[in-house]
Scaffold this motif. Structure first.
Motif, PDB file in Angstrom:
ATOM      1  N   THR A 140     -46.888 -46.257 103.841  1.00 50.66           N
ATOM      2  CA  THR A 140     -46.829 -46.809 102.482  1.00 50.66           C
ATOM      3  C   THR A 140     -47.875 -47.894 102.245  1.00 50.66           C
ATOM      4  O   THR A 140     -48.084 -48.304 101.109  1.00 50.66           O
ATOM      5  CB  THR A 140     -45.426 -47.369 102.185  1.00 50.66           C
ATOM      6  N   HIS A 141     -48.541 -48.322 103.325  1.00 48.66           N
ATOM      7  CA  HIS A 141     -49.632 -49.294 103.178  1.00 48.66           C
ATOM      8  C   HIS A 141     -50.995 -48.656 103.438  1.00 48.66           C
ATOM      9  O   HIS A 141     -51.975 -49.360 103.691  1.00 48.66           O
ATOM     10  CB  HIS A 141     -49.422 -50.491 104.105  1.00 48.66           C
ATOM     11  N   GLY A 142     -51.046 -47.313 103.370  1.00 44.07           N
ATOM     12  CA  GLY A 142     -52.325 -46.633 103.389  1.00 44.07           C
ATOM     13  C   GLY A 142     -52.830 -46.109 104.711  1.00 44.07           C
ATOM     14  O   GLY A 142     -54.002 -45.734 104.818  1.00 44.07           O
ATOM     15  N   ALA A 143     -51.987 -46.074 105.760  1.00 44.16           N
ATOM     16  CA  ALA A 143     -52.434 -45.541 107.055  1.00 44.16           C
ATOM     17  C   ALA A 143     -52.869 -44.085 106.888  1.00 44.16           C
ATOM     18  O   ALA A 143     -52.224 -43.324 106.163  1.00 44.16           O
ATOM     19  CB  ALA A 143     -51.316 -45.646 108.083  1.00 44.16           C
ATOM     20  N   PRO A 144     -53.938 -43.671 107.559  1.00 39.13           N
ATOM     21  CA  PRO A 144     -54.525 -42.348 107.343  1.00 39.13           C
ATOM     22  C   PRO A 144     -53.849 -41.214 108.112  1.00 39.13           C
ATOM     23  O   PRO A 144     -54.496 -40.436 108.812  1.00 39.13           O
ATOM     24  CB  PRO A 144     -55.969 -42.543 107.827  1.00 39.13           C
ATOM     25  N   TYR A 145     -52.533 -41.110 107.996  1.00 43.58           N
ATOM     26  CA  TYR A 145     -51.804 -40.039 108.663  1.00 43.58           C
ATOM     27  C   TYR A 145     -51.706 -38.825 107.739  1.00 43.58           C
ATOM     28  O   TYR A 145     -51.702 -38.949 106.508  1.00 43.58           O
ATOM     29  CB  TYR A 145     -50.395 -40.495 109.048  1.00 43.58           C
ATOM     30  N   HIS A 146     -51.563 -37.653 108.353  1.00 40.14           N
ATOM     31  CA  HIS A 146     -51.424 -36.416 107.581  1.00 40.14           C
ATOM     32  C   HIS A 146     -50.004 -35.826 107.671  1.00 40.14           C
ATOM     33  O   HIS A 146     -49.558 -35.146 106.752  1.00 40.14           O
ATOM     34  CB  HIS A 146     -52.437 -35.375 108.071  1.00 40.14           C
ATOM     35  N   VAL A 147     -49.338 -36.082 108.795  1.00 40.53           N
ATOM     36  CA  VAL A 147     -47.985 -35.567 109.038  1.00 40.53           C
ATOM     37  C   VAL A 147     -47.167 -36.676 109.681  1.00 40.53           C
ATOM     38  O   VAL A 147     -47.676 -37.437 110.503  1.00 40.53           O
ATOM     39  CB  VAL A 147     -48.021 -34.337 109.981  1.00 40.53           C
ATOM     40  N   LEU A 148     -45.895 -36.761 109.306  1.00 36.52           N
ATOM     41  CA  LEU A 148     -44.964 -37.664 109.971  1.00 36.52           C
ATOM     42  C   LEU A 148     -43.888 -36.850 110.666  1.00 36.52           C
ATOM     43  O   LEU A 148     -43.248 -35.991 110.047  1.00 36.52           O
ATOM     44  CB  LEU A 148     -44.302 -38.622 108.979  1.00 36.52           C
ATOM     45  N   LEU A 149     -43.691 -37.113 111.962  1.00 33.30           N
ATOM     46  CA  LEU A 149     -42.552 -36.577 112.704  1.00 33.30           C
ATOM     47  C   LEU A 149     -41.605 -37.751 112.936  1.00 33.30           C
ATOM     48  O   LEU A 149     -41.792 -38.545 113.856  1.00 33.30           O
ATOM     49  CB  LEU A 149     -42.994 -35.970 114.037  1.00 33.30           C
ATOM     50  N   ALA A 150     -40.625 -37.880 112.071  1.00 33.70           N
ATOM     51  CA  ALA A 150     -39.711 -39.015 112.098  1.00 33.70           C
ATOM     52  C   ALA A 150     -38.557 -38.765 113.058  1.00 33.70           C
ATOM     53  O   ALA A 150     -38.325 -37.636 113.509  1.00 33.70           O
ATOM     54  CB  ALA A 150     -39.180 -39.279 110.691  1.00 33.70           C
ATOM     55  N   ALA A 151     -37.809 -39.817 113.352  1.00 29.32           N
ATOM     56  CA  ALA A 151     -36.616 -39.697 114.179  1.00 29.32           C
ATOM     57  C   ALA A 151     -35.355 -39.687 113.320  1.00 29.32           C
ATOM     58  O   ALA A 151     -34.246 -39.811 113.846  1.00 29.32           O
ATOM     59  CB  ALA A 151     -36.556 -40.818 115.202  1.00 29.32           C
ATOM     60  N   ASP A 152     -35.514 -39.541 112.019  1.00 23.93           N
ATOM     61  CA  ASP A 152     -34.368 -39.471 111.124  1.00 23.93           C
ATOM     62  C   ASP A 152     -34.730 -38.654 109.898  1.00 23.93           C
ATOM     63  O   ASP A 152     -35.837 -38.104 109.799  1.00 23.93           O
ATOM     64  CB  ASP A 152     -33.879 -40.875 110.739  1.00 23.93           C
ATOM     65  N   GLU A 153     -33.802 -38.555 108.953  1.00 20.85           N
ATOM     66  CA  GLU A 153     -34.070 -37.860 107.696  1.00 20.85           C
ATOM     67  C   GLU A 153     -34.243 -38.832 106.539  1.00 20.85           C
ATOM     68  O   GLU A 153     -34.755 -38.474 105.482  1.00 20.85           O
ATOM     69  CB  GLU A 153     -32.952 -36.862 107.387  1.00 20.85           C
ATOM     70  N   LEU A 154     -33.832 -40.085 106.738  1.00 24.98           N
ATOM     71  CA  LEU A 154     -33.902 -41.074 105.667  1.00 24.98           C
ATOM     72  C   LEU A 154     -35.340 -41.403 105.279  1.00 24.98           C
ATOM     73  O   LEU A 154     -35.687 -41.395 104.089  1.00 24.98           O
ATOM     74  CB  LEU A 154     -33.186 -42.356 106.098  1.00 24.98           C
ATOM     75  N   HIS A 155     -36.182 -41.691 106.248  1.00 28.90           N
ATOM     76  CA  HIS A 155     -37.540 -42.110 105.923  1.00 28.90           C
ATOM     77  C   HIS A 155     -38.391 -40.990 105.307  1.00 28.90           C
ATOM     78  O   HIS A 155     -39.122 -41.246 104.340  1.00 28.90           O
ATOM     79  CB  HIS A 155     -38.208 -42.725 107.148  1.00 28.90           C
ATOM     80  N   PRO A 156     -38.309 -39.752 105.795  1.00 30.11           N
ATOM     81  CA  PRO A 156     -39.015 -38.672 105.089  1.00 30.11           C
ATOM     82  C   PRO A 156     -38.533 -38.516 103.644  1.00 30.11           C
ATOM     83  O   PRO A 156     -39.336 -38.271 102.729  1.00 30.11           O
ATOM     84  CB  PRO A 156     -38.699 -37.427 105.922  1.00 30.11           C
ATOM     85  N   HIS A 157     -37.222 -38.679 103.432  1.00 28.42           N
ATOM     86  CA  HIS A 157     -36.681 -38.595 102.071  1.00 28.42           C
ATOM     87  C   HIS A 157     -37.258 -39.704 101.193  1.00 28.42           C
ATOM     88  O   HIS A 157     -37.647 -39.462 100.038  1.00 28.42           O
ATOM     89  CB  HIS A 157     -35.163 -38.700 102.132  1.00 28.42           C
ATOM     90  N   LYS A 158     -37.353 -40.910 101.748  1.00 25.17           N
ATOM     91  CA  LYS A 158     -37.912 -42.029 100.992  1.00 25.17           C
ATOM     92  C   LYS A 158     -39.391 -41.813 100.686  1.00 25.17           C
ATOM     93  O   LYS A 158     -39.882 -42.207  99.625  1.00 25.17           O
ATOM     94  CB  LYS A 158     -37.700 -43.333 101.764  1.00 25.17           C
ATOM     95  N   LEU A 159     -40.099 -41.157 101.611  1.00 22.63           N
ATOM     96  CA  LEU A 159     -41.512 -40.871 101.360  1.00 22.63           C
ATOM     97  C   LEU A 159     -41.676 -39.904 100.191  1.00 22.63           C
ATOM     98  O   LEU A 159     -42.619 -40.025  99.404  1.00 22.63           O
ATOM     99  CB  LEU A 159     -42.168 -40.304 102.626  1.00 22.63           C
ATOM    100  N   VAL A 160     -40.777 -38.958 100.076  1.00 24.43           N
ATOM    101  CA  VAL A 160     -40.803 -38.044  98.927  1.00 24.43           C
ATOM    102  C   VAL A 160     -40.518 -38.823  97.647  1.00 24.43           C
ATOM    103  O   VAL A 160     -41.233 -38.683  96.644  1.00 24.43           O
ATOM    104  CB  VAL A 160     -39.776 -36.908  99.112  1.00 24.43           C
TER     105      VAL A 160
END
Length: 249
Positions: A63-83
């Motif tokens: 959310t602060h601009g890191a140049p990632y293309h894919v996130l493999l999270a350890a939960d479902e909350l943070h991917p949902h928040k990214l959407v």
């Protein structure tokens, strides 16, 4: 699952050239991702760059601009928040693994432990390592497990919090703590460590989700990796590393 593969397939159809993708991965899954990376790079022309940290830290970086293309999270909350916040593609989000929490120690008595024994040992322990529950899903699962045992508050002064699950494991491996709540996966390669699987009903299910970020929707390597992650090859590696697989529709 079929809809996700169809979505990724449509994106791939117009991006067939080789390239590299930057994958942000939760600390607990980093070793497994390195095995997946090796296999992926054997069967494709693409390369992966890996950055590991706690899911909460990775979320903040994205959310602060890191140049990632894919996130493999350890939960479902943070991917949902990214959407929700416009950083991730909703159609790409899915559960790639189900995490298993264990209590680890150098004590061989864990082989015959039960809930009473675990409560007794933890109540007498001098130091117990967990990942920070505020930023690490496995740390939150550890908090929930200690709450189940009615030990969360009594043990506050004896808990050693790591920035991520790898740090909590390191505290145990170096002898700085007596016990540690960590994932099963990294222990499979360790010697001299015993563990007791925490019953699944003690903590909220750890549904580890992958998501293609907005910055990765035009990246051919990221798209190819998201498709590969759902292949039989990838699923076999994930299962061998101590994760349960979600049901496939």
């Amino acid at each position: 699952m079929r809809l996700i593969l169809l979505f990724i397939g449509c994106l791939l159809a117009s991006h067939s050239w080789s390239g590299s993708a930057h994958i942000a991965v939760a600390a607990n899954f980093k070793l497994t991702l390195e095995l997946l990376q090796q296999r992926f790079q054997e069967v494709s022309e693409h390369q992966l760059i890996i950055s590991g940290a706690s899911t909460g830290v990775l979320f903040n970086q994205i959310t602060h601009g890191a140049p990632y293309h894919v996130l493999l999270a350890a939960d479902e909350l943070h991917p949902h928040k990214l959407v929700q916040q416009g950083y991730g593609l909703a159609a790409s989000r899915y559960t790639y693994a189900l995490g298993q929490l264990v209590l680890a120690s150098r004590s061989t008595a864990l082989a015959t432990a039960d809930e009473h024994f675990i409560r007794q040992q933890l109540s007498q322990a001098q130091t117990i390592a967990i990942a920070n529950p505020k930023i690490a899903p496995y740390g939150l699962a550890a908090q929930q497990s200690l709450s189940h045992l009615q030990l969360w508050q009594p043990l506050q002064g004896r808990l050693v919090r790591g920035n991520n699950i790898s740090q909590a494991q390191q505290f145990l491996m170096t002898g700085n703590v007596d016990w540690a709540f960590i994932p099963l996966s990294p222990l499979l390669a360790e010697q001299g460590i015993s563990y007791w699987p925490i019953p699944a009903h003690w903590y909220q299910a750890i549904r580890q989700q992958a998501i293609l970020l907005q910055s990765g929707q035009n990246n051919s390597a990221a798209l190819a990796f998201m498709a590969f992650l759902q292949s039989d090859d990838a699923l076999a590696i994930i299962a061998q590393q101590g994760y349960r697989l979600p049901e496939r529709p």
